[in-house]
Scaffold this active site. Sequence first.
Site, PDB file in Angstrom:
ATOM      1  N   SER A  10      23.697 -30.024  -9.476  1.00 30.79           N
ATOM      2  CA  SER A  10      23.049 -29.315 -10.605  1.00 30.79           C
ATOM      3  C   SER A  10      22.605 -27.889 -10.306  1.00 30.79           C
ATOM      4  CB  SER A  10      21.903 -29.953 -11.241  1.00 30.79           C
ATOM      5  OG  SER A  10      20.821 -30.285 -10.290  1.00 30.79           O
ATOM      6  N   ASP A  54      11.987 -27.365 -15.043  1.00 26.42           N
ATOM      7  CA  ASP A  54      11.940 -28.808 -15.521  1.00 26.42           C
ATOM      8  C   ASP A  54      11.420 -29.461 -14.902  1.00 26.42           C
ATOM      9  OD1 ASP A  54      14.091 -28.924 -13.924  1.00 26.42           O
ATOM     10  OD2 ASP A  54      15.356 -29.630 -15.742  1.00 26.42           O
ATOM     11  N   HIS A  96      14.670 -28.432 -11.429  1.00 24.17           N
ATOM     12  CA  HIS A  96      15.622 -27.335 -11.429  1.00 24.17           C
ATOM     13  C   HIS A  96      14.511 -25.990 -11.488  1.00 24.17           C
ATOM     14  CE1 HIS A  96      17.958 -30.626 -13.106  1.00 24.17           C
ATOM     15  NE2 HIS A  96      18.791 -30.328 -11.960  1.00 24.17           N
TER      16      HIS A  96
END
Length: 391
Positions: free
Chosen positions: A49, A354, A357
């Site tokens: 990610s 969040d 990340h």
Amino acid sequence: MEFPTMYKHAISLFFFMHVLLLHHATNLNLVVHAQKHCDFPAIINLGDSNSDTGGYAAAFTPPTSPYGETYFHMPARRFSDGRLIIDFIADAFGLPFINAYLDSVGTNFSHGINFATASSTIRLPNRIIPNGGFSPFYLDLQYSQLEQFKSRSQMIRERGGLLASLMPKVEYFPKALYTFDIGQNDLGEGFFENLTIQQVNASVPDIVNKFSANVKNIYRLGARSFWIHNTGPIGCLPYVLTAFSSAEKDSAGCLKPHNEVAQYFNLKLKEAVAQLRNEYPSAAFTYVDIYSVKYSLFAKPQKHGFELPLVACCGYGGQYNYSAEVLCGGTITVNGTNIFVGSCDRPSVRVVWDGIHYTEAANKFVFDQISTGSFSDPQVPLEQACQRTSN
């Protein structure tokens, strides 16, 4: 025959000047070689990610508002409020943002492709989405996708037509920059499966060996320029801080044992990259110390213009504004009232987006540091990442 003294001095001076000029010329050639700019026509990325530009969103559930609000002003299939480090890398070479391999709508692969998906690991994970766990697109599969893409994209180019223009030229594959940012989830899997710190540490050599095996396969496909990020300080992220709150903390408030595992992973990764450099002298391997740059954001946030580094910008509840029960963009009911989990007021001064990340601001800071080469081994800037070196 004995030369007069003045002739001895003249001859000595001649040889001294000759050697000095040769030395200067050699050094000049080295400088010119080192300053060569690399014109990468494409970027090919593999990872998780931290560099996913739409793979997870295409395969599973895309992130919703307020993701993407800072730069794109809408969800942009990235797990951040804006751009990722890979976006800044593409921009540095004047290339468009690279599309995800799994994204079938409106994609253009002529200047690169992204195989990264959120929740990806290097090794095959024990649990795979949708049954909890991690992405099925672990590094072996990302390599397999690359292998297929290289072959099929050239078949499409040979047929001609509109689709041909959306595929990279065959000569782009050896000339592209191959970027890697993966490994965090392999450590996270161990932590969240309740393995001891020692057990997770023991898994690291095998994880790194699997990484090296894939890099070797990608080299055999023709790749020659590798830009390899190490893993960040996982013990500073709210999702880990919340889950393991009783673990020992360091002066920055991060979990010391969890970060030590990350540092051990990075040590073994650096050794592996050095070995790859020895095995394949015709390729350029750059190891990039992302960890040190990211950790500085937690250790000295004010110095870099940031605040509340351990607290999620978009989240809900607890010391770190993070709860696994309701994530950024979700809704929670409190005393009969639905509360939308939105963004903080100033993402531009926050480190963590969040709870898992980083914000665009943090990503930009990291990019600005690593692109100079100051955190690389060898110490070459991003624009010179095609330069071959030996250990």
